[in-house]
Design a protein around this motif. Structure first.
Motif, mmCIF file in Angstrom:
data_model
loop_
_atom_site.group_PDB
_atom_site.id
_atom_site.type_symbol
_atom_site.label_atom_id
_atom_site.label_comp_id
_atom_site.label_asym_id
_atom_site.label_seq_id
_atom_site.Cartn_x
_atom_site.Cartn_y
_atom_site.Cartn_z
ATOM 1 N N TYR A 137 42.362 37.413 34.300
ATOM 2 C CA TYR A 137 42.795 36.804 35.912
ATOM 3 C C TYR A 137 44.184 36.008 35.476
ATOM 4 O O TYR A 137 45.148 36.415 36.503
ATOM 5 C CB TYR A 137 41.627 35.899 36.426
ATOM 6 N N ASN A 138 44.111 35.164 34.529
ATOM 7 C CA ASN A 138 45.154 34.278 34.471
ATOM 8 C C ASN A 138 46.416 34.895 34.195
ATOM 9 O O ASN A 138 47.569 34.554 34.592
ATOM 10 C CB ASN A 138 44.740 32.992 33.431
ATOM 11 N N ARG A 139 46.232 35.767 33.349
ATOM 12 C CA ARG A 139 47.420 36.535 32.778
ATOM 13 C C ARG A 139 47.928 37.651 34.102
ATOM 14 O O ARG A 139 49.191 37.777 34.218
ATOM 15 C CB ARG A 139 47.036 37.463 31.705
ATOM 16 N N SER A 140 47.184 38.524 34.668
ATOM 17 C CA SER A 140 47.637 39.424 35.541
ATOM 18 C C SER A 140 47.380 39.337 36.837
ATOM 19 O O SER A 140 48.087 39.936 37.797
ATOM 20 C CB SER A 140 46.817 40.662 34.922
ATOM 21 N N ALA A 142 47.237 38.804 49.369
ATOM 22 C CA ALA A 142 45.808 38.976 48.531
ATOM 23 C C ALA A 142 44.978 37.867 48.670
ATOM 24 O O ALA A 142 45.514 36.767 48.824
ATOM 25 C CB ALA A 142 46.782 38.706 47.139
ATOM 26 N N PRO A 143 43.672 38.282 48.613
ATOM 27 C CA PRO A 143 42.636 37.498 48.922
ATOM 28 C C PRO A 143 42.510 36.358 47.767
ATOM 29 O O PRO A 143 42.662 36.887 46.421
ATOM 30 C CB PRO A 143 41.184 38.492 48.927
ATOM 31 N N ILE A 144 42.368 35.158 48.201
ATOM 32 C CA ILE A 144 42.461 33.839 47.263
ATOM 33 C C ILE A 144 40.977 33.791 46.635
ATOM 34 O O ILE A 144 40.056 33.590 47.714
ATOM 35 C CB ILE A 144 43.026 32.845 48.038
ATOM 36 N N PRO A 145 40.507 33.734 45.532
ATOM 37 C CA PRO A 145 39.343 33.278 45.028
ATOM 38 C C PRO A 145 38.857 32.162 45.597
ATOM 39 O O PRO A 145 39.537 31.025 45.713
ATOM 40 C CB PRO A 145 39.628 33.405 43.364
ATOM 41 N N GLY A 146 37.603 32.251 46.153
ATOM 42 C CA GLY A 146 36.952 31.046 46.842
ATOM 43 C C GLY A 146 37.270 31.058 48.273
ATOM 44 O O GLY A 146 36.509 30.108 48.804
ATOM 45 N N ASP A 147 38.124 31.806 48.846
ATOM 46 C CA ASP A 147 38.318 31.977 50.343
ATOM 47 C C ASP A 147 37.065 32.838 50.608
ATOM 48 O O ASP A 147 37.506 34.256 50.773
ATOM 49 C CB ASP A 147 39.692 32.550 50.550
ATOM 50 N N TYR A 207 34.922 37.245 37.777
ATOM 51 C CA TYR A 207 35.464 35.896 37.754
ATOM 52 C C TYR A 207 36.393 35.597 39.224
ATOM 53 O O TYR A 207 35.953 34.358 39.500
ATOM 54 C CB TYR A 207 36.921 35.944 36.562
ATOM 55 N N MET A 208 37.026 36.493 39.885
ATOM 56 C CA MET A 208 37.473 36.061 41.093
ATOM 57 C C MET A 208 36.335 35.848 41.957
ATOM 58 O O MET A 208 36.290 34.630 42.699
ATOM 59 C CB MET A 208 38.350 37.104 41.591
#
Ligand code: HEC
Length: 113
Positions: free
Chosen positions: A42-45, A57-62, A109-110
Motif C-alpha cells: 500500500y505504502n509503495r503503490s 480514489a477512495p481514501i482508506p477509512g472514508d 489493508y485499506m
C-alpha cells in the motif's frame, strides 16, 4: 522468625510485580512489530493516490466512499484492481510486479483502516 517471613512475602510480591511488567511489555512489543502484510505494498503503490483521494480514489477509512465498494464483495474489488478502473485507477494499482496475494493484502489493508 516472624520478621523473616514477612520479608519473604514482600519479596514475592515485588517479584510478581516485576513479572507482570515484563509480561505487559512483552505484549506491547508484539503488537508494535505486527505489521499488516499489505501495508508495505500500500505504502509503495497505492498510497500516492488513495491517501489523498487523487482523481476520486477512495481514501482508506472514508466509510462513505468505501461502503458501496464493500457491497460489491472482495472478489469484484480484486478484479477492478487487477484490470484497473479507467480513467483513475491504473491496472494492478501500478504495481506490475505484485502477485494476486500482494494486491489482495493491499486491499485488505485499506479496508482495515
Ligand atoms: C494513479 C492513482 C491510483 C493508484 C496508484 C491506485 N489507485 Fe486504486 N483507485 C484510484 C481511483 C481514482 C479509484 C476510483 C475509481 C472509480 O471509482 O472510478 C480507485 C479505486 C480503487 C478501489 C475500488 C475499486 C472498486 O471496484 O470500486 C480499490 C479496491 C483500489 N483502488 C485499490 C488499489 C490498490 C490495492 C492499489 C495499489 C496496489 C491502488 N488502488 C493504487 C486511483 C489509484
Amino acid at each position: 522468625m516472624m520478621a523473616a517471613s514477612i520479608g519473604e512475602v514482600q519479596l514475592l510480591k515485588v517479584f510478581a510485580g516485576v513479572l507482570a511488567v515484563v509480561a505487559l511489555l512483552g505484549c506491547a512489543d508484539d503488537e508494535l512489530s505486527q505489521v499488516h502484510p499489505g501495508e508495505d505494498i500500500y505504502n509503495r503503490s497505492c498510497f500516492s493516490c488513495h491517501a489523498g483521494g487523487v482523481a476520486g480514489a477512495p481514501i482508506p477509512g472514508d466509510s462513505e466512499a468505501w461502503s458501496p465498494r464493500l457491497a460489491k464483495g472482495r472478489e469484484l474489488l480484486m478484479k477492478s484492481v487487477k484490470d484497473g478502473m479507467p480513467p483513475g485507477m491504473p491496472p494492478m494499482g501500478m504495481c506490475m510486479a505484485c502477485s494476486d496475494d500482494e494486491l489482495g493484502a493491499a486491499i485488505d489493508y485499506m479496508l482495515t483502516r
